[in-house]
Design a protein around this motif. Structure first.
Motif, short mmCIF file in Angstrom:
data_model
loop_
_atom_site.label_atom_id
_atom_site.label_comp_id
_atom_site.label_asym_id
_atom_site.label_seq_id
_atom_site.Cartn_x
_atom_site.Cartn_y
_atom_site.Cartn_z
N UNK A 26 3.70 56.58 95.06
CA UNK A 26 2.34 56.79 95.54
C UNK A 26 2.27 57.30 96.97
N UNK A 27 3.25 56.96 97.80
CA UNK A 27 3.31 57.39 99.20
C UNK A 27 1.99 57.18 99.94
N UNK A 28 1.29 56.14 99.66
CA UNK A 28 0.04 55.87 100.37
C UNK A 28 -0.83 54.87 99.66
N UNK A 29 -1.58 55.30 98.62
CA UNK A 29 -2.52 54.39 97.99
C UNK A 29 -1.82 53.28 97.23
N UNK A 30 -2.42 52.10 97.22
CA UNK A 30 -1.85 50.97 96.50
C UNK A 30 -1.99 51.13 94.99
N UNK A 31 -3.01 51.88 94.58
CA UNK A 31 -3.24 52.13 93.15
C UNK A 31 -3.10 53.62 92.89
N UNK A 32 -1.92 54.08 92.50
CA UNK A 32 -1.67 55.53 92.39
C UNK A 32 -2.50 56.24 91.34
N UNK A 33 -3.09 55.50 90.39
CA UNK A 33 -3.88 56.14 89.34
C UNK A 33 -5.38 55.99 89.58
N UNK A 34 -5.76 55.53 90.75
CA UNK A 34 -7.17 55.43 91.13
C UNK A 34 -7.66 56.84 91.47
N UNK A 35 -8.58 57.35 90.67
CA UNK A 35 -9.03 58.74 90.82
C UNK A 35 -9.90 58.95 92.05
N UNK A 36 -10.34 57.88 92.69
CA UNK A 36 -11.20 58.00 93.86
C UNK A 36 -10.40 58.09 95.15
N UNK A 37 -9.07 57.98 95.07
CA UNK A 37 -8.25 57.93 96.27
C UNK A 37 -7.59 59.27 96.63
N UNK A 38 -8.06 60.33 96.06
CA UNK A 38 -7.48 61.63 96.39
C UNK A 38 -8.19 62.75 95.67
N UNK A 39 -7.62 63.95 95.74
CA UNK A 39 -8.17 65.10 95.02
C UNK A 39 -7.49 65.19 93.65
N UNK A 40 -8.30 65.22 92.60
CA UNK A 40 -7.77 65.35 91.24
C UNK A 40 -7.57 66.83 90.94
N UNK A 41 -6.37 67.20 90.56
CA UNK A 41 -6.05 68.58 90.19
C UNK A 41 -6.00 68.66 88.67
N UNK A 42 -6.85 69.50 88.11
CA UNK A 42 -6.87 69.68 86.66
C UNK A 42 -5.90 70.80 86.28
N UNK A 43 -4.83 70.41 85.60
CA UNK A 43 -3.80 71.35 85.16
C UNK A 43 -4.10 71.74 83.72
N UNK A 44 -4.55 72.95 83.53
CA UNK A 44 -5.02 73.44 82.24
C UNK A 44 -3.96 73.36 81.15
N UNK A 45 -2.71 73.68 81.51
CA UNK A 45 -1.66 73.75 80.52
C UNK A 45 -1.69 75.08 79.78
#
Length: 352
Positions: A26-45
């Motif tokens: 996580x290199x920072x946030x305690x909850x790495x899957x918390x979507x409010x703690x960063x910018x969400x990048x949508x990878x289309x695939x």
């Protein structure tokens, strides 16, 4: 004594190893899957490959957490992640190829529900307890009850509905033409869920922003004929008065066909660019004219602007079979750093 000392050393070693793993993840946030703690990048695939994914950029630790949905739910997200939106508690991932929306908790990215059989969904917005989804298959806006996640109504609009924006109690829908061309914006009264106006704009309207004056801007890509350039039309920005529906059109170019439109937090600057083979992100005052030089001179597939800092992030998809890149710029438009993300990154979202 010897056994006790060995056991103590083992415990210390295990503790250090666990701490190192946590930091790497996580290199920072305690909850790495918390979507409010960063910018969400949508990878289309890659369309048809069901390899869409989510990455999160944590500005606090300057790190990327990859494949977030899979790590949180132990299953793949789906095919062709087009966009996302969110409510107070949940986030909604719109998967065009899978014809579904995955609903997750914002705080954990844990699955809540799957809304299926949506017929080629593209974008989603919310209004009260309802969600509105543009869908290509039948040229409709699908209405969803956000409490039950059930489809309650389908509203016929123009061909190839794309971007959506809510202004007051009205929903504006960009009718892009889908695989062809169209040049209208449908207006839906959200109190009755009925189309109340159809507005003529330039060719292939794609996405909206609302400026500080509450005017609605729509980016029109232009009709592009790859076989005969003589049939290609001009890209344009169209400003719509949300009350009178009067339109002011500002032509951009017959050779430059951007697909994404953003605004800064103050709502007085427009940014447009992005798309397959589209070079440059341009920056323009809402009271200005089309700039002659790009703010950022690079080809990107998508881009995002941090509403808090104004930082621009570019998304590059060099291919749809290998990892893409996220590019971070400073406020002057100078490249600061590159990051590896998922396949086909197309946008970044800041969930508050």
């Amino acid at each position: 004594m010897k056994i006790r000392n060995i056991f103590s050393i083992a415990l210390v070693g295990a503790s250090l190893l666990f701490s190192a793993c946590e930091k790497d993840e996580s290199s920072g946030p305690k909850l790495p899957f918390d979507l409010t703690q960063g910018m969400i990048i949508t990878n289309e695939g890659n369309f048809g490959s069901a390899n869409a994914s989510i990455s999160i950029y944590h500005a606090a630790g300057d790190s990327i957490t990859s494949d977030v949905f899979f790590k949180a739910n132990n299953r793949v997200l789906g095919d062709a992640l087009q966009s996302m939106t969110f409510t107070t508690n949940n986030a909604y991932f719109v998967l065009n190829g899978s014809s579904k929306i995955e609903v997750v908790e914002k705080s954990s990215c844990k699955e809540v529900a799957t809304i299926e059989n949506l017929g080629g969904p593209r974008y989603m917005v919310t209004y009260g307890t309802k969600g509105y989804v543009s869908t290509w298959d039948n040229n409709e806006v699908v209405v969803i009850d956000l409490n039950s996640n059930a489809v309650t109504k389908k509203i016929s609009v123009g061909s190839g509905p794309e971007g959506l924006v809510v202004v007051g109690s009205k929903l504006f829908v960009a009718n892009s033409g889908g695989w062809g061309s169209a040049k209208t914006v449908s207006v839906i009264d959200l109190k009755t869920d009925a189309v109340v106006e159809t507005i003529n704009v330039a060719d292939s309207p794609r996405g909206f922003v609302v400026d500080k004056n509450n005017d609605v801007w729509v980016l029109c890509v232009g009709a592009v004929d790859w076989l005969n350039s003589a049939n290609t039309t001009t890209s344009a920005l169209c400003k719509i008065n949300p009350t009178t529906y009067n339109v002011t059109t500002i032509n951009i170019s017959t050779t430059y066909h951007p697909t994404q439109l953003r605004t800064n937090n103050a709502g007085d600057q427009l940014y447009y660019g992005a798309g397959y083979g589209v070079q440059g992100i341009f920056k323009m005052s809402i009271n200005g004219t089309i700039p002659t030089a790009p703010f950022i001179d690079v080809e990107v597939y998508g881009f995002a602007i941090d509403p808090a800092s104004g930082v621009v992030y570019g998304m590059q998809a060099p291919s749809f079979t290998a990892a893409g890149k996220m590019l971070r710029y400073d406020l002057a438009g100078k490249l600061v750093k590159e990051y590896t993300v998922g396949i086909g990154p197309n946008n970044g979202y800041f969930v508050r």
